[in-house]
Motif scaffolding. Sequence first.
Motif, PDB file in Angstrom:
ATOM      1  N   LEU A 232       0.850  -1.180   0.000  1.00  0.00           N
ATOM      2  CA  LEU A 232       0.000   0.000   0.000  1.00  0.00           C
ATOM      3  C   LEU A 232       0.887   1.232   0.000  1.00  0.00           C
ATOM      4  O   LEU A 232       1.734   1.395   0.877  1.00  0.00           O
ATOM      5  CB  LEU A 232      -0.908   0.003   1.230  1.00  0.00           C
ATOM      6  CG  LEU A 232      -1.915   1.148   1.358  1.00  0.00           C
ATOM      7  CD1 LEU A 232      -2.857   1.162   0.157  1.00  0.00           C
ATOM      8  CD2 LEU A 232      -2.703   1.002   2.650  1.00  0.00           C
ATOM      9  N   PRO A 244      -4.182   6.629  -3.845  1.00  0.00           N
ATOM     10  CA  PRO A 244      -3.777   5.314  -3.330  1.00  0.00           C
ATOM     11  C   PRO A 244      -3.168   4.450  -4.432  1.00  0.00           C
ATOM     12  O   PRO A 244      -3.671   4.397  -5.553  1.00  0.00           O
ATOM     13  CB  PRO A 244      -5.083   4.713  -2.821  1.00  0.00           C
ATOM     14  CG  PRO A 244      -6.031   5.861  -2.675  1.00  0.00           C
ATOM     15  CD  PRO A 244      -5.626   6.859  -3.706  1.00  0.00           C
ATOM     16  N   VAL A 246      -2.035   0.480  -4.874  1.00  0.00           N
ATOM     17  CA  VAL A 246      -2.181  -0.815  -4.210  1.00  0.00           C
ATOM     18  C   VAL A 246      -1.513  -1.895  -5.047  1.00  0.00           C
ATOM     19  O   VAL A 246      -1.819  -2.060  -6.229  1.00  0.00           O
ATOM     20  CB  VAL A 246      -3.662  -1.179  -3.983  1.00  0.00           C
ATOM     21  CG1 VAL A 246      -3.759  -2.473  -3.176  1.00  0.00           C
ATOM     22  CG2 VAL A 246      -4.396  -0.053  -3.275  1.00  0.00           C
ATOM     23  N   LEU A 300      -9.817   3.205   1.971  1.00  0.00           N
ATOM     24  CA  LEU A 300      -8.716   3.923   1.328  1.00  0.00           C
ATOM     25  C   LEU A 300      -9.051   5.387   1.084  1.00  0.00           C
ATOM     26  O   LEU A 300      -8.170   6.236   1.068  1.00  0.00           O
ATOM     27  CB  LEU A 300      -8.365   3.284  -0.012  1.00  0.00           C
ATOM     28  CG  LEU A 300      -7.631   1.958  -0.004  1.00  0.00           C
ATOM     29  CD1 LEU A 300      -7.237   1.584  -1.420  1.00  0.00           C
ATOM     30  CD2 LEU A 300      -6.411   2.001   0.889  1.00  0.00           C
TER      31      LEU A 300
END
Length: 316
Positions: A232, A244, A246, A300
């Motif tokens: 992350l 974000p 990922v 998130l």
Amino acid sequence: MTFRLAHLSDLHLAPLPRVSPRALLNQRVLGYLSWQRRRYRVHRREVLDALVADLREQAPDHVAITGDLVNISLPAEFVQAAAWLRQLGGPDWITVIPGNHDAYVEMKWREAWAHWSDYMCGDGTECSGDERQAFPFVRRRGDIVLIGLSTAVATPPTFATGRLGRRQLGALDRLLDTLDDDACRVVLLHHPPVATMTDYRRRLVDADAFGAVLKRRRAELVLCGHQHVFQLGALPAPDGGAVPVVGAPSASLHGGDRHHEGGYIVYDLAPTDHGWAIDLELRRFDPTTGSFARVFKRCLRQGSGEAGIRLATAAS
């Protein structure tokens, strides 16, 4: 309405097809030796089969696969991977982008990516048969916009770097600028675009240029793989917040501890009055039960434009 997106990566489909000695007169020989010595034990078809069963129970609206379907880019591997994809579902339900193992050596399009090209084409388009022109591509599912990029390039022995290139980065910049404000932009690439998520020999060499595009143009989520573990991270966003990033674990891994078992990620994407809310659920293989289960769930993005993560990268 909430949109459920499943994220798989680094399938490394087994078993490896029969290999002729002539096919190993290049970089493939190192990958073949690695498979025979170790990798065949840690990338297991039964783990992937259990994942597929769990995936069907989760009933996602769409599936994104961020590369490394094959191992050493044998022509027979691409045929095998195409058959596996078609058993999983149709190209309207699954989006694929390539990884470095899908470009282990230089190959002609018709011998390699052509076998699953209908899974990595934009809506209403046909793949050109030229990887230099096929990316980025766009698939829209309601307000969810999936943008497929390729970082897959053949590299020297012991390196597994990726590259987007100026043409692809420029096209991505223009594309993000044209999308409407209500869209949820989900960018797919194989190599992590955050420097601390990988090492020098496995890095995305033009990660800084990619980050500059996202700092200038809005995106809600970046999905990648490559490292075989859940990661992350974040990149700066135009509003001063964070996008974000990922990284999915390997979908087929059987590594012997909880951080190195096969896994995949489910995202629930929901529009709000102030942007998109994004919830993440990591699901991982449990060798004691032979099935997948939730490891944790995390928000998130709240929908306010603020990502629920720090700009520093965290990995587990």
